[in-house]
Motif scaffolding. Structure first.
Motif, PDB file in Angstrom:
ATOM      1  N   ASP A  32       0.843  -1.201   0.000  1.00 17.03           N
ATOM      2  CA  ASP A  32       0.000   0.000   0.000  1.00 17.03           C
ATOM      3  C   ASP A  32       0.876   1.248   0.000  1.00 17.03           C
ATOM      4  OD1 ASP A  32      -2.501  -1.188   0.019  1.00 17.03           O
ATOM      5  OD2 ASP A  32      -2.605  -1.305   2.210  1.00 17.03           O
ATOM      6  N   ARG A  78      -2.618   4.447   5.251  1.00 16.43           N
ATOM      7  CA  ARG A  78      -2.551   3.767   3.965  1.00 16.43           C
ATOM      8  C   ARG A  78      -3.496   4.422   2.955  1.00 16.43           C
ATOM      9  NH1 ARG A  78      -0.675  -1.817   4.603  1.00 16.43           N
ATOM     10  NH2 ARG A  78      -0.110  -2.185   6.794  1.00 16.43           N
ATOM     11  N   THR A 109       1.190  -5.630   2.824  1.00 15.20           N
ATOM     12  CA  THR A 109      -0.169  -6.146   3.071  1.00 15.20           C
ATOM     13  C   THR A 109      -0.152  -7.667   3.243  1.00 15.20           C
ATOM     14  OG1 THR A 109      -0.585  -6.354   0.692  1.00 15.20           O
ATOM     15  CG2 THR A 109      -1.200  -4.272   1.723  1.00 15.20           C
TER      16      THR A 109
END
Length: 617
Positions: A32, A78, A109
């Motif tokens: 992210d 994020r 992630t």
């Protein structure tokens, strides 16, 4: 039975394939875009109210975010794309001001259960992930001057120990040392004494009016050696500092005679990186001057954390930060931050020798920083920037010596745990042997890295597809089995790269493309051998067995020679060449496994133990 693997071998291959798939799977989870928040001092910490303040500001500006979380006393927000990330950074920086560090980051992630077994995605290099690029210039003149200052202190101690009285020891602007004596006989005795221990100098006697001088000049060879040491020591120190920052696969290498290149993949905040990387900090340990010391033997400095307060110190330096072998940030019995210092053998001896005769006197720890001002001048109508270096020295602490100090002692009087941690980091990583100045700094944005990744993936896909088509057309069923083994090879290659925490760069992608072609090369040799054995009249099962067995030596020889070349590239090359060599080496090993074992296992499962009249090859 011919062309049948025992059960244990099939199970072993399946086990390896499953492990490979497991450790390659984190690469299916893209990172992210994120903004990381941290306080630049302990009094400015990131907590939930601060995170709420930041997220409210982002909402007001219409900037959506995927998640906001607290991680190890820092905040992580994020975002779905890089454009929103960049806009958010500006908003957050405005809201928080200068008391917090707001840095661009890429947040993983990967599912927690994969992280718990040590599985993680491949790290991406500067050209793929983005990051910062610094070009540093080492101040060689200061490196020589610093070494001469150390010689001045050593020579004074040496002359005192041998009871040779001198008037002064001065460091001249031309780089020589001038030792002044009251009479020629003492000067000549000193010259004999010093020549024994300092063969790196050229000694010359001079008589000027009523003074007798011993002029000491470094040889050209020694000057070059000091400059070369300064570069090597700075390289080591910068690598240690980068390692302390936790940057994945940084590049720190020499460029030319007096420059160093530093590349930090994944780091987008140049200010935060420069604070540690470029900080030319050192320590000097000196005794406080006696009330009756002449002004020519003393220097006055301000305290670093107490503006206006000053201390008068002796000019002689006991030791510098270069004698520190270890430093740890700790707390004293009152909960105040301190740095526990461990000296090397020579530093411990010098400290013990000095403090033995200085009980109840005070010793100062002087924090030394080498900085530069940029002056813009107009020359012939053109504005030219000129860098003016200067040295800033301030007292950290001034404490009374209670007993003889040796290899271990503590530095107190620091402004918070943040400063003690940073000082310990700088000392632990090693002092820079000479000041460095930023000649160039460049940020490689994540968007450019994403474009490089896409182009690299496309090149692998095209190469992979062409190889698959070729193998199917030429070798039919055997080609299909080889293609399955090729897919397995790519999975294993990615898994090994991830396990080794190797960094993937554009040259690394080139190595993968080359590996795709080389991976089927072994199968081509095997299949060509099988065809030849069939032409020679061997039955299909015997031809398969002979093809794999007799091609093995050729495959082994070819891959070993390529592996040797890859190892040499890794040992001799730097940066991009190393990235290419790593992927090529790993690819060779995985391709040998898949071509010899996996392909044969698939062939055995397809044809083994059957009565065959012909082969689809």
């Amino acid at each position: 039975m011919l062309n049948r693997y025992p059960l244990w071998k099939n199970l072993l291959i399946i086990f390896i394939l499953l492990i490979g798939a497991l450790y390659a799977s984190p690469n299916l989870y893209p990172e992210d875009y994120a903004v990381q928040l941290s306080g630049n001092r302990d009094i400015h910490q990131v907590d939930q109210p601060l995170m709420d303040k930041v997220t409210s500001a982002l909402t007001r500006e219409g900037l959506s975010f995927k998640a906001a979380e607290l991680v190890d006393k820092s905040g992580l927000i994020r975002f779905a794309d890089g454009e929103t990330q960049l806009r958010a950074k500006k908003v957050i920086s405005t809201v928080l001001g200068e008391n917090y560090i707001v840095a661009l980051n890429l947040a993983p992630t990967t599912p927690e259960w994969l992280e718990n077994i040590g599985a993680g995605p491949m790290k991406l290099g500067l050209d793929l992930r983005g990051g910062v690029h610094f070009l540093l210039e080492v101040d060689m003149a200061t490196a020589v001057a610093q070494r001469l200052d150390v010689y001045v202190s050593e020579i004074k101690v040496k002359l005192r120990e041998d009871k040779l009285r001198y008037r002064s020891v001065d460091h001249r602007e031309d780089g020589s040392l001038a030792v002044k004596f009251a009479d020629a006989a003492t000067r000549d005795s000193a010259a004999v004494l010093l020549r024994k221990d300092y063969n790196e100098f050229v000694f010359q006697t001079d008589d000027v009016e009523n003074a007798n001088f011993l002029t000491i000049t470094l040889t050209e060879r020694t000057t070059r050696a000091i400059e070369d040491y300064a570069i090597k020591q700075n390289l080591t120190t910068l690598r240690n500092r980068v390692n302390e920052l936790g940057v994945a696969e940084p590049l720190v290498q020499r460029q030319g005679r007096n420059r160093i290149v530093v590349q930090l993949p994944g780091v987008q905040d140049t200010a935060a990186a420069k604070r540690i990387i470029g900080k030319t900090a050192n320590l000097e340990f000196r005794l406080e001057a006696k009330p009756d010391d002449s002004r020519g033997l003393t220097e006055t400095y301000e305290f670093r954390n107490e503006p206006g307060r000053k201390g008068v110190l002796e000019k002689d330096i006991i030791i510098t930060g270069s004698s520190v072998s270890n430093a740890q940030s700790t707390f004293d019995e009152n909960g105040q931050p301190q740095v526990s210092i461990t000296l090397d053998n020579k530093g411990g001896q010098l400290m013990g020798r000095t403090t033995r005769n200085a009980i109840k006197r005070r010793m100062a720890v002087l924090f030394v920083e080498y900085k530069a001002r940029t002056l813009v001048e107009t020359v012939d109508g053109v504005q030219v920037e000129r860098r003016i270096p200067y040295i800033e020295k301030k007292i950290i602490s001034l404490a009374t010596i209670q007993s003889v100090l040796g290899n271990q002692f503590r530095i107190t009087g620091l402004d918070g745990a943040g400063e003690s941690s940073e000082l310990a980091l700088l000392l632990r990583a090693g002092a820079l042997a000479a000041p460095v100045y930023f000649v160039e700094e460049r940020t490689v944005g994540p968007s450019l890295g994403a474009e490089n990744i896409q182009q690299g993936v496309t090149s692998v896909q095209i190469g992979f597809a062409l190889v698959l088509i070729f193998m199917l057309v030429v070798y039919r069923t055997f080609g299909l089995l080889a293609n399955i083994a090729l897919c397995v090879n790519l999975v294993l290659l990615v898994a090994v790269m991830s396990l080794l925490s190797a960094t993937l760069t554009l040259p690394g992608i080139a190595g993968i493309v080359l590996t795709v072609g080389m991976a089927v090369d072994a199968n081509v040799l095997i299949f060509a051998r099988i065809k030849e054995e069939l032409k020679n009249g061997l039955p299909p099962q015997s031809a398969i067995s002979a093809g794999f067995d007799r091609a093995f030596t050729t495959i082994l020889d070819a891959n070993i020679t390529t592996l040797i070349a890859a190892v040499i590239l890794f040992a001799m090359g730097t940066g991009p060449v190393k990235g290419f060599a790593i992927t090529l080496s790993v690819g060779i090993l995985t391709s040998m496994f898949t071509a010899i074992l996996v392909t044969r296992a698939l062939v055995n499962l397809t044809y083994g133990g059957r009565k065959l009249k012909s082969l689809s090859i």
